[in-house]
Scaffold this active site. Structure first.
Site, PDB file in Angstrom:
ATOM      1  N   ASP A 217      54.797  35.823  36.998  1.00  0.00           N
ATOM      2  CA  ASP A 217      54.601  37.261  36.742  1.00  0.00           C
ATOM      3  C   ASP A 217      55.194  37.580  35.369  1.00  0.00           C
ATOM      4  O   ASP A 217      56.049  36.845  34.854  1.00  0.00           O
ATOM      5  CB  ASP A 217      55.288  38.120  37.818  1.00  0.00           C
ATOM      6  CG  ASP A 217      54.683  39.517  37.915  1.00  0.00           C
ATOM      7  OD1 ASP A 217      53.936  39.780  38.893  1.00  0.00           O
ATOM      8  OD2 ASP A 217      54.942  40.354  37.023  1.00  0.00           O
TER       9      ASP A 217
ATOM     10  N   GLY B 171      47.835  41.335  36.817  1.00  0.00           N
ATOM     11  CA  GLY B 171      47.043  42.195  35.948  1.00  0.00           C
ATOM     12  C   GLY B 171      47.354  43.654  36.213  1.00  0.00           C
ATOM     13  O   GLY B 171      48.182  43.999  37.066  1.00  0.00           O
TER      14      GLY B 171
ATOM     15  N   TYR C 127      39.185  49.753  34.707  1.00  0.00           N
ATOM     16  CA  TYR C 127      39.815  48.801  35.638  1.00  0.00           C
ATOM     17  C   TYR C 127      38.740  48.072  36.462  1.00  0.00           C
ATOM     18  O   TYR C 127      38.721  46.824  36.528  1.00  0.00           O
ATOM     19  CB  TYR C 127      40.806  49.556  36.535  1.00  0.00           C
ATOM     20  CG  TYR C 127      41.244  48.790  37.758  1.00  0.00           C
ATOM     21  CD1 TYR C 127      41.981  47.611  37.632  1.00  0.00           C
ATOM     22  CD2 TYR C 127      40.917  49.230  39.042  1.00  0.00           C
ATOM     23  CE1 TYR C 127      42.368  46.899  38.756  1.00  0.00           C
ATOM     24  CE2 TYR C 127      41.310  48.532  40.159  1.00  0.00           C
ATOM     25  CZ  TYR C 127      42.031  47.363  40.020  1.00  0.00           C
ATOM     26  OH  TYR C 127      42.415  46.653  41.121  1.00  0.00           O
TER      27      TYR C 127
ATOM     28  N   ARG D 275      40.252  57.548  53.666  1.00  0.00           N
ATOM     29  CA  ARG D 275      39.394  56.539  53.011  1.00  0.00           C
ATOM     30  C   ARG D 275      39.842  55.120  53.361  1.00  0.00           C
ATOM     31  O   ARG D 275      39.023  54.239  53.619  1.00  0.00           O
ATOM     32  CB  ARG D 275      39.429  56.756  51.497  1.00  0.00           C
ATOM     33  CG  ARG D 275      38.788  55.653  50.690  1.00  0.00           C
ATOM     34  CD  ARG D 275      38.760  55.996  49.210  1.00  0.00           C
ATOM     35  NE  ARG D 275      38.425  54.852  48.391  1.00  0.00           N
ATOM     36  CZ  ARG D 275      39.319  54.005  47.878  1.00  0.00           C
ATOM     37  NH1 ARG D 275      40.626  54.185  48.081  1.00  0.00           N
ATOM     38  NH2 ARG D 275      38.931  52.979  47.156  1.00  0.00           N
TER      39      ARG D 275
HETATM   40  P1  NAI Z   1      50.684  45.375  41.390  1.00  0.00           P
HETATM   41  O1  NAI Z   1      50.478  46.280  40.218  1.00  0.00           O
HETATM   42  O2  NAI Z   1      51.738  45.736  42.379  1.00  0.00           O
HETATM   43  O3  NAI Z   1      50.977  43.896  40.881  1.00  0.00           O
HETATM   44  C1  NAI Z   1      50.373  43.347  39.732  1.00  0.00           C
HETATM   45  C2  NAI Z   1      51.368  42.383  39.106  1.00  0.00           C
HETATM   46  O4  NAI Z   1      50.763  41.812  37.950  1.00  0.00           O
HETATM   47  C3  NAI Z   1      52.666  43.077  38.643  1.00  0.00           C
HETATM   48  O5  NAI Z   1      53.798  42.451  39.225  1.00  0.00           O
HETATM   49  C4  NAI Z   1      52.648  42.927  37.136  1.00  0.00           C
HETATM   50  O6  NAI Z   1      53.943  42.718  36.564  1.00  0.00           O
HETATM   51  C5  NAI Z   1      51.763  41.699  36.946  1.00  0.00           C
HETATM   52  N1  NAI Z   1      51.130  41.706  35.629  1.00  0.00           N
HETATM   53  C6  NAI Z   1      50.498  42.741  35.012  1.00  0.00           C
HETATM   54  N2  NAI Z   1      50.080  42.373  33.795  1.00  0.00           N
HETATM   55  C7  NAI Z   1      50.447  41.078  33.634  1.00  0.00           C
HETATM   56  C8  NAI Z   1      50.310  40.149  32.574  1.00  0.00           C
HETATM   57  N3  NAI Z   1      49.704  40.487  31.420  1.00  0.00           N
HETATM   58  N4  NAI Z   1      50.797  38.911  32.744  1.00  0.00           N
HETATM   59  C9  NAI Z   1      51.435  38.554  33.896  1.00  0.00           C
HETATM   60  N5  NAI Z   1      51.603  39.400  34.937  1.00  0.00           N
HETATM   61  C10 NAI Z   1      51.110  40.649  34.803  1.00  0.00           C
HETATM   62  O7  NAI Z   1      49.252  45.259  42.085  1.00  0.00           O
HETATM   63  P2  NAI Z   1      48.928  44.759  43.571  1.00  0.00           P
HETATM   64  O8  NAI Z   1      48.653  45.915  44.414  1.00  0.00           O
HETATM   65  O9  NAI Z   1      49.948  43.769  43.986  1.00  0.00           O
HETATM   66  O10 NAI Z   1      47.531  44.022  43.332  1.00  0.00           O
HETATM   67  C11 NAI Z   1      47.481  42.653  43.015  1.00  0.00           C
HETATM   68  C12 NAI Z   1      46.081  42.327  42.507  1.00  0.00           C
HETATM   69  O11 NAI Z   1      45.124  42.657  43.494  1.00  0.00           O
HETATM   70  C13 NAI Z   1      45.682  43.098  41.252  1.00  0.00           C
HETATM   71  O12 NAI Z   1      44.899  42.261  40.421  1.00  0.00           O
HETATM   72  C14 NAI Z   1      44.843  44.225  41.773  1.00  0.00           C
HETATM   73  O13 NAI Z   1      43.906  44.663  40.808  1.00  0.00           O
HETATM   74  C15 NAI Z   1      44.166  43.570  42.965  1.00  0.00           C
HETATM   75  N6  NAI Z   1      43.812  44.523  44.015  1.00  0.00           N
HETATM   76  C16 NAI Z   1      44.789  45.037  44.814  1.00  0.00           C
HETATM   77  C17 NAI Z   1      44.460  45.915  45.812  1.00  0.00           C
HETATM   78  C18 NAI Z   1      45.482  46.422  46.769  1.00  0.00           C
HETATM   79  O14 NAI Z   1      45.098  47.104  47.717  1.00  0.00           O
HETATM   80  N7  NAI Z   1      46.755  46.138  46.606  1.00  0.00           N
HETATM   81  C19 NAI Z   1      43.066  46.368  46.002  1.00  0.00           C
HETATM   82  C20 NAI Z   1      42.131  45.748  45.109  1.00  0.00           C
HETATM   83  C21 NAI Z   1      42.496  44.846  44.163  1.00  0.00           C
HETATM   84  C1  15L Z   2      42.791  48.841  43.899  1.00  0.00           C
HETATM   85  O1  15L Z   2      42.024  48.116  43.276  1.00  0.00           O
HETATM   86  C2  15L Z   2      44.200  49.041  43.488  1.00  0.00           C
HETATM   87  O2  15L Z   2      44.728  47.912  42.832  1.00  0.00           O
HETATM   88  C3  15L Z   2      45.093  49.424  44.653  1.00  0.00           C
HETATM   89  O3  15L Z   2      46.336  49.879  44.142  1.00  0.00           O
HETATM   90  C4  15L Z   2      44.449  50.522  45.501  1.00  0.00           C
HETATM   91  O4  15L Z   2      44.348  51.676  44.746  1.00  0.00           O
HETATM   92  C5  15L Z   2      43.054  50.082  45.962  1.00  0.00           C
HETATM   93  O5  15L Z   2      42.273  49.604  44.888  1.00  0.00           O
HETATM   94  C6  15L Z   2      42.277  51.199  46.653  1.00  0.00           C
HETATM   95  O6  15L Z   2      41.153  51.472  46.261  1.00  0.00           O
HETATM   96  O7  15L Z   2      42.815  51.762  47.621  1.00  0.00           O
END
Ligand code: NAI
Ligand code: 15L
Length: 269
Positions: free
Chosen positions: A35, A71, A138, A176
């Site tokens: 990370d 990301g 995004y 949702r």
């Molecule tokens: P989050 O924002 O909590 O975690 C993302 C992590 O990526 C952070 O720890 C951040 O420090 C790291 N990061 C960001 N830019 C970086 C870079 N340039 N280099 C290295 N690390 C970097 O997001 P979350 O919720 O954990 O989501 C994880 C992945 O799943 C993301 O790609 C997100 O788009 C995707 N996602 C998540 C959803 C959810 O419901 N949590 C829904 C849809 C997609």
């Molecule tokens: C995503 O892609 C986001 O990373 C997460 O934080 C939520 O917002 C999720 O979609 C969502 O649509 O609920």
């Protein structure tokens, strides 16, 4: 591909990364963590930016597979999305290819198709081959990631499962999310299936639990061996009492991407 054992988990400090750090070792994986931010109590975690190819080369060396979560996970100015999600994901694929990694599980998102009208009444579930319609920069970066994955499969034989994750949080917190919720336990089941299914090429799947109010078709996920066990329905009565039934005339509720379509949450960093 032999079943992977050593797996690089990018984005390991994030919300989903933290949940998966807890759950994936239960499936027998040795996780290598990466990370941008240091991770408390994980001194061996790699602190690196996706835009640092040399650091990525070291991080991917010797792993059997990658779960790519790192990301920007919300909306941001295009220049920021370009760096972290588009260039960063390219660098990861390029280093994985150079080191001979066999498979990546890519965290795509419902926002790659977020501008798709949500099904109503007797409408069919949204199929996985519905045209991509990002709702934000995004979502556009996730659409790019899926195309990048296809290119690396077609040109280099690097396999990917692109998981269009709905909402993966310990509990659904909106009406949702009753349709899109992926329980953390089902998330780990789905990632495990994506890591171990044979001959996936580039496969796109929707990532949610077996929700009663499901909007999308889980057939391609189930074909990997994914068997969801959870359903958001026990949360429905309370959430609907608090927030009301969805209003079909409200633009923020008319599409899969929900409020990302009208008023997306902005990445705070
Ligand atoms: P989050 O924002 O909590 O975690 C993302 C992590 O990526 C952070 O720890 C951040 O420090 C790291 N990061 C960001 N830019 C970086 C870079 N340039 N280099 C290295 N690390 C970097 O997001 P979350 O919720 O954990 O989501 C994880 C992945 O799943 C993301 O790609 C997100 O788009 C995707 N996602 C998540 C959803 C959810 O419901 N949590 C829904 C849809 C997609
Ligand atoms: C995503 O892609 C986001 O990373 C997460 O934080 C939520 O917002 C999720 O979609 C969502 O649509 O609920």
């Amino acid at each position: 591909m032999p079943a992977p054992r050593t797996v690089l988990l990018t984005g390991a400090a994030g919300g989903l990364g933290t949940l998966m750090r807890g759950l994936l070792p239960g499936y027998g994986y040795d996780l290598r963590l990466l990370d941008l931010r240091p991770i408390e109590d994980e001194p061996d975690a790699v602190t690196a930016d996706l835009c640092d190819p040399a650091a990525l080369r070291e991080a991917v060396r010797g792993v059997d597979a990658i779960v790519h979560l790192a990301g920007i996970s919300l909306e941001a100015p295009f220049e920021k999305i370009l760096k972290a999600n588009i260039e960063g994901t390219y660098h990861l694929y390029e280093e994985a290819r150079a080191e001979g990694v066999g498979r990546i599980v890519f965290a795509s998102s419902n926002h790659a198709v977020g501008r798709t009208p949500r099904p109503r009444g007797a409408d069919p579930l949204i199929p996985v081959d519905t045209p991509r319609r990002p709702d934000t920069f995004y979502g556009l970066s996730k659409s790019f990631g899926e195309d990048l994955a296809q290119l690396y499969w077609d040109r280099h034989g690097l396999e990917t499962v692109s998981v269009r994750i709905g909402s993966c949080f310990p509990e659904p917190t909106s009406v949702r999310m009753l349709s899109l919720w992926l329980s953390p336990a089902d998330g780990a089941r789905l990632f495990h299936a994506a890591l171990t299914a044979e001959h996936v090429g580039h496969t796109v799947v929707y990532g949610s639990s077996a929700n009663t109010r499901l909007w999308w078709d889980l057939t391609s996920a189930r074909a990997l061996g994914y068997e969801p066990r959870d359903d958001s329905e026990p949360y429905a009565a309370k959430l609907i009492a608090e927030q009301g039934e969805p209003d079909p005339d409200d633009e923020a509720q008319a599409y899969l991407g929900g409020h990302f379509v009208t008023d997306p949450p902005i990445w705070p960093y």
